[in-house]
Design an enzyme around this catalytic site. Structure first.
Site, mmCIF file in Angstrom:
data_model
loop_
_atom_site.group_PDB
_atom_site.id
_atom_site.type_symbol
_atom_site.label_atom_id
_atom_site.label_comp_id
_atom_site.label_asym_id
_atom_site.label_seq_id
_atom_site.Cartn_x
_atom_site.Cartn_y
_atom_site.Cartn_z
ATOM 1 N N CYS A 89 -25.640 6.743 16.314
ATOM 2 C CA CYS A 89 -26.335 7.179 17.664
ATOM 3 C C CYS A 89 -27.114 8.631 17.511
ATOM 4 O O CYS A 89 -28.251 8.208 17.135
ATOM 5 C CB CYS A 89 -24.720 7.744 17.063
ATOM 6 S SG CYS A 89 -24.200 7.884 19.401
ATOM 7 N N HIS A 113 -21.595 3.761 17.591
ATOM 8 C CA HIS A 113 -20.797 5.208 16.490
ATOM 9 C C HIS A 113 -19.435 5.754 15.862
ATOM 10 O O HIS A 113 -18.813 5.095 16.201
ATOM 11 C CB HIS A 113 -20.871 5.929 18.105
ATOM 12 C CG HIS A 113 -20.131 6.143 19.155
ATOM 13 N ND1 HIS A 113 -20.861 6.357 20.047
ATOM 14 C CD2 HIS A 113 -18.735 5.725 19.074
ATOM 15 C CE1 HIS A 113 -19.523 6.291 21.029
ATOM 16 N NE2 HIS A 113 -18.095 5.882 20.026
#
Lengths: 265, 461
Positions: free
Chosen positions: A94, A195
């Site tokens: 991320c 993520h």
């Protein structure tokens, strides 16, 4: 054998249960009888390129990225480049993924200069644009293995010729919502928008990172670093359930039979 | 005319919704009413004799509103309250319409509304509140809100349109909230905890959100950590520090799952309070309620009495009969809240039987990554058994595996019914089951329990 992990910015880039990735690497190494060492490197802490073989960078919001970016390039940059060139494994998710590229152009404010370890750049298309949020399922480019996870990003990432995507998004958007590519790989450096706790449900990637780290430390003699398979029953069940929740059909994991009934509401 | 039609339509919709058992009728009537008369909320709010109180924050909205309602009722005030927790503008409109006569006169003196974090600016504009209570900001439902900083930004906008005579009641112990409120020029009433319970030495959790100064980016230095990132903090760089609160909780004591007590100090007045609400987060909630009540001019005796008589809201420390056994339902929907719930369980029971129910519907947050920010490791050597259920039961089971739980400790049940039955069957004489659900999982389990006659519908609360 010892697995030597360096967790970068554990208290700054830790948005979505990122620590779950460290937990997974540590537990799997212990189950295999390896010893494990985790070093935490915060803002201003220098990194020794020879001390660790597996580096992890989590996600953060724009504010945290802005704090981390100059430190990543300045204080830790040359050590990370050196380690990566020597075969160390790096996983960045991320916000951390965006910072491994050449630059990140946020919705407001100046560009953030990244480490340039992965040949890519990221552009946020502006505050009014749609954020990419949702479950994601990715088919790996080579062996076709599956990754399941969740993505939540405003920035769109575009790869150059020096990096290849990890795979293709079969559910969800991935790097930029245009070419269906997801993530980026160069040597043993991995970046992805899946993520937070990516590794628990995708143990094959955890093991690939571990194998790369051990190869770097103990040489490439295959016998030395062959990883014992683990009974990943819970991992596969969770991955299968997540794929169903994501709306992906027709995927299967070993020993993960038996679909769950849907919730009445 | 329009307003009368809107009120009548809302009432009708509410009755129909209950008759047809579609639900509690807590949001649809307000949506209909607002469609007929867009100015309804503003009009009715302005007719509340003692004004409107808005309460927002990640954790504790429902419990704080409920405690404040208890206090105001103790003081003999009639309140209009979105008690069932429908906390968008439609829920506020529903509550207002239900308490208005067709001529638009309000039956009630104070409006008391909990407000979704993202709805706060719109709610402030519509109700022009006399008091706004800001509880805390934790990472929660990032799939819906995007980033926690975006919520902070919305709150900044809400404060900018707050009428200048309104009072801002805020949590001094939350650095993110305090930073938003620091420059507010209107009247403020900050609240905070002066000490941790029993002098407990807590440290920052892994998932603590606001560790770095909002002004200059240096890490805060804490002399006291209470909950999540809250406590007594100071930035060594720019000196930004916890503001000295006007309303302070001292001598904080937690009595396992049976409640808590403290002394609330304000303006030289000491108010001893005790509550049946368990856990430190509820001490924050009652302190916030006390601060808001004092702002409204409520007498200290009424504050103490109101807090003592407040019973938990549905699913938040609610005690449930489980066919002759007892269960305690503790809503747990984000890392900070979940960690505190785990502490409460471990204070209450040496080797608890726990039922964890994790859903990923929109109201829970579709992203369940946060499970990895909860310190389930503290439960590992203590829990006799954990039953997991919900749409993400497998994720929860996996989390427990990596927290070091043995396979024999954990069982996965795919329906709420079988999960409750299995967990009940594990209880020994005198033991209580601890049910830790996310929001929609809580509603689902309560529905099953309601069918079995163990609880009432949430809108009848």
């Amino acid at each position: 054998m010892e697995l030597r992990i360096c967790h970068l910015y554990p208290d700054l880039l830790n948005l979505y249960g990122d620590r779950g990735n460290i937990t997974t690497l540590v537990m799997r190494a212990r189950w295999r009888g390896f010893s494990v060492r985790v070093i935490e490197a915060r803002l201003d802490d220098p990194v020794d390129p020879d001390a660790s073989d597996l580096f992890f960078i989590g996600g953060g919001e724009d504010r945290q990225q802005r704090l981390a970016a100059p430190d990543l390039c300045g204080v830790k940059g040359s050590a990370l480049r050196e380690a990566a060139a020597a075969g160390a494994a790096i996983l960045a998710v991320c916000g951390g993924y965006q910072l491994l590229g050449h630059y990140y152009r946020p919705a407001g404010g100046p560009d953030l200069v990244g480490l340039g370890l992965l040949d890519l750049h990221t552009v946020h298309p502006g505050p009014g644009s749609r954020r990419i949020i949702g479950n994601i399922v990715v088919r790996e480019a080579g062996a076709g293995r599956i990754l399941v996870g969740f993505e939540n990003h405003g920035g769109r990432t575009y790869l150059g010729s020096g990096a290849r995507p990890i795979g293709t998004a079969i559910v969800g958007s991935g790097n930029n919502g245009q070419d269906r590519g997801e993530g980026a790989v160069w040597r043993s450096v991995y970046g992805t928008y899946l993520h937070g706790p990516l590794l628990p449900k995708n143990p094959w990637l955890a093991d690939e990172l571990t194998a790369a780290a051990l190869r770097r430390r103990y040489g490439s003699t295959a016998g030395e670093v062959a990883l014992e398979p683990l009974p990943d029953l819970e991992e596969h069940r969770a991955a299968a359930a997540a794929a169903v929740r994501a709306g992906a059909r027709g995927l299967s994991w070993p020993e993960a039979r038996g679909q769950r009934p849907e919730h009445p509401s | 005319m329009r307003e009368a039609a809107a009120i009548a339509a809302a009432r009708l919709a509410a009755s129909l919704s209950r008759l047809t058992r579609m639900g509690g009728g807590t949001t649809l009537p307000g949506r209909i009413a607002a469609a007929i008369s867009p100015g309804l909320v503003a009009g009715l709010s302005s007719r509340m004799a003692r004004g409107v109180v808005l309460i927002s924050g990640t954790n504790g909205k429902t419990t704080t509103a409920r405690s404040l309602a208890g206090i105001l009722e103790s003081a003999g005030l009639a309140i209009v309250h979105n008690r069932a927790g429908a906390n968008l503008l439609s829920g506020i409109a529903t509550a207002l319409a239900a308490h208005a006569t067709l001529r638009g006169r309000m039956r009630g003196e104070v409006g008391l509304f909990e407000v979704d974090e993202a709805t706060l600016p719109a709610a402030v504009e519509a109700t022009r509140p006399r008091v706004v209570v800001l509880l805390n900001l934790f990472r929660d439902q990032l799939d819906r809100y995007g980033e926690i900083d975006l919520i902070a930004e919305r709150w900044r906008r809400a404060l900018a349109v707050l009428p200048s005579e309104s009072t801002l009641v805020y949590n001094a112990d939350d650095p993110m909230v305090a930073d938003l409120c620091r420059d507010h020029t209107g009247p403020v009433q900050a609240f905070g905890l002066e000490e941790a319970p029993h002098g407990e030495d807590r440290t920052l959790e892994h998932a603590a959100d606001a560790r770095y100064c909002y002004r200059c980016g240096r890490p805060y230095v804490y002399t006291l950590v209470t909950l999540g990132h809250m406590g007594h903090y100071r930035c060594p760089g720019c000196g930004a520090a916890r503001p000295a609160p006007q309303v302070r909780a001292r001598r904080v004591s937690i009595h396992g799952a049976d409640g808590a007590s403290a002394t609330i100090v304000a303006d030289g007045t000491m108010i001893p309070v005790s509550t049946v609400l368990p856990g430190l987060y509820n001490v924050y909630d009652v302190t916030a309620a006390a601060a808001a009540a004092l702002t409204l001019g409520i007498a200290p005796a009424d504050v103490g009495r109101g807090i003592a008589t407040t019973v938990p809201a549905f699913g938040r420390g609610e005690r449930v009969d489980l066919g002759g056994r007892e269960a305690l339902m503790l809503l747990a929907k984000n890392p900070a809240g979940f960690n505190e719930v785990l502490r409460t369980v471990l204070l209450a029971e040496a080797s608890p039987v726990v039922l964890i129910a994790i859903n990923d519907l929109i109201a829970d947050g579709r992203d369940i990554s946060w499970l990895w920010d909860v310190d389930f490791e503290v439960l590992r050597d203590r829990a006799r058994a954990v039953v997991v259920t919900g749409l993400r039961a497998e994720d929860m089971a996996l989390r427990l595996k990596y927290a070091g739980f043995g396979a024999e400790q954990v069982s996965v049940e795919h329906t709420g019914e079988t999960a409750l039955d299995r967990a009940r069957g594990l209880l020994r004489d005198g033991e209580c089951l601890y049910i830790l659900p996310t929001y929609t999982a809580m509603l689902h389990l309560r529905e099953i329990l309601a069918r079995r006659g163990a609880v009432r519908g949430f809108w009848k609360e």
